[in-house]
Scaffold this motif. Structure first.
Motif, short mmCIF file in Angstrom:
data_model
loop_
_atom_site.label_atom_id
_atom_site.label_comp_id
_atom_site.label_asym_id
_atom_site.label_seq_id
_atom_site.Cartn_x
_atom_site.Cartn_y
_atom_site.Cartn_z
N ILE A 6 0.88 -1.16 0.00
CA ILE A 6 0.00 0.00 0.00
C ILE A 6 0.92 1.21 0.00
CG2 ILE A 6 -1.75 1.30 1.26
CD1 ILE A 6 -2.86 -1.29 0.25
N PRO A 7 0.80 2.06 -0.97
CA PRO A 7 -0.05 2.03 -2.14
C PRO A 7 0.28 0.85 -3.06
CG PRO A 7 1.09 4.17 -1.96
CD PRO A 7 1.63 3.27 -0.92
N PRO A 8 -0.68 0.47 -3.92
CA PRO A 8 -0.52 -0.74 -4.74
C PRO A 8 0.28 -0.51 -6.03
CG PRO A 8 -2.64 0.23 -5.17
CD PRO A 8 -2.00 1.07 -4.09
N TYR A 9 1.48 0.01 -5.88
CA TYR A 9 2.30 0.32 -7.06
C TYR A 9 3.73 -0.16 -6.86
CZ TYR A 9 -1.64 3.40 -7.64
OH TYR A 9 -2.91 3.88 -7.73
N ILE A 10 4.37 -0.39 -7.98
CA ILE A 10 5.78 -0.77 -8.00
C ILE A 10 6.47 0.28 -8.85
CG2 ILE A 10 7.42 -2.55 -8.69
CD1 ILE A 10 4.87 -4.40 -8.79
N GLU A 11 7.64 0.74 -8.41
CA GLU A 11 8.39 1.71 -9.20
C GLU A 11 9.65 1.06 -9.75
OE1 GLU A 11 10.72 5.99 -8.86
OE2 GLU A 11 9.30 5.45 -7.28
N TYR A 12 9.94 1.40 -10.97
CA TYR A 12 11.16 0.98 -11.66
C TYR A 12 11.88 2.23 -12.11
CZ TYR A 12 8.69 -3.48 -12.15
OH TYR A 12 8.00 -4.64 -11.92
N SER B 263 15.26 3.65 -14.65
CA SER B 263 16.33 3.44 -15.61
C SER B 263 17.12 4.75 -15.64
CB SER B 263 15.78 3.14 -17.01
OG SER B 263 16.81 3.15 -17.97
N ILE B 264 18.38 4.69 -15.23
CA ILE B 264 19.21 5.89 -15.17
C ILE B 264 20.15 5.89 -16.36
CG2 ILE B 264 20.88 7.20 -13.80
CD1 ILE B 264 19.56 5.91 -11.31
N HIS B 265 20.08 6.98 -17.13
CA HIS B 265 20.91 7.14 -18.34
C HIS B 265 20.81 5.93 -19.27
CE1 HIS B 265 22.51 10.83 -16.73
NE2 HIS B 265 22.91 10.20 -15.64
N GLY B 266 19.61 5.38 -19.42
CA GLY B 266 19.39 4.28 -20.36
C GLY B 266 19.78 2.91 -19.86
N ALA B 267 20.17 2.80 -18.60
CA ALA B 267 20.54 1.48 -18.04
C ALA B 267 19.29 0.63 -17.86
CB ALA B 267 21.24 1.67 -16.69
N SER B 268 19.47 -0.64 -17.53
CA SER B 268 18.36 -1.56 -17.32
C SER B 268 17.42 -1.03 -16.24
CB SER B 268 18.89 -2.92 -16.87
OG SER B 268 19.69 -3.49 -17.85
N TRP B 269 16.16 -1.41 -16.37
CA TRP B 269 15.17 -1.05 -15.36
C TRP B 269 15.46 -1.80 -14.07
CZ3 TRP B 269 11.98 2.89 -16.08
CH2 TRP B 269 11.61 3.24 -17.37
N GLU B 270 15.38 -1.10 -12.94
CA GLU B 270 15.54 -1.72 -11.63
C GLU B 270 14.39 -1.31 -10.74
OE1 GLU B 270 19.30 -1.30 -9.72
OE2 GLU B 270 20.40 -1.43 -11.61
N ARG B 271 13.91 -2.25 -9.92
CA ARG B 271 12.86 -1.90 -8.96
C ARG B 271 13.46 -1.08 -7.84
NH1 ARG B 271 8.97 -6.94 -7.86
NH2 ARG B 271 8.33 -5.59 -6.16
#
Length: 134
Positions: free
Chosen positions: A57-63, A65-73
């Motif tokens: 709660i809240p029901p969201y996940i954030e990812y 990507s810094i300077h085009g790098a892979s997405w990270e949670r």
């Protein structure tokens, strides 16, 4: 069910992130020029998925990507709470047409559940009933 978001081109010299893919529903995309980071917020579509995440709660996940790098949670940033979502809600599982008009997007936005319209701090009674929460 997997969803994806691809950013074909960004303005200026902004480095685009890689394609985002996951089983969650992407609802908000943001770019922070000061840090060169893209943020993607996603929510769940099935209650089981939310349960597996520990019922955040809240029901969201954030990812990010810094300077085009892979997405990270990353932990959900408070700056996103109460922001309107900006991604297409209710995507067609068979893929989208080449052109989705603003009118189509607005219609889908108005018909979507509240957690897909705005980043909610707390669910209301309607959303609680969605997953039989007491």
């Amino acid at each position: 069910m997997e969803m994806s978001v691809s950013i074909a081109k960004a303005l200026g010299n902004i480095k685009t992130p890689p394609v985002w893919r996951d089983t969650y529903v992407p609802v908000l995309l943001d770019y922070d020029a000061s840090s060169g980071s893209w943020s993607m917020l996603a929510s769940f579509y099935y209650c089981e998925t939310w349960y597996a995440l520990g019922r955040p709660i809240p029901p969201y996940i954030e990812y990010q990507s810094i300077h085009g790098a892979s997405w990270e949670r990353v932990p959900l940033e408070q700056r996103f709470i109460d922001r309107e979502t900006n991604l297409l809600t209710g995507p067609d599982t068979d893929g989208e047409p080449d052109l989705v008009t603003i009118a189509d997007k607005d219609f889908r936005q108005r018909s979507a559940a509240r957690q897909y319209q705005r980043i909610l701090r707390k669910w209301g009674r309607e959303e609680d009933n969605f997953c039989d929460l007491k």
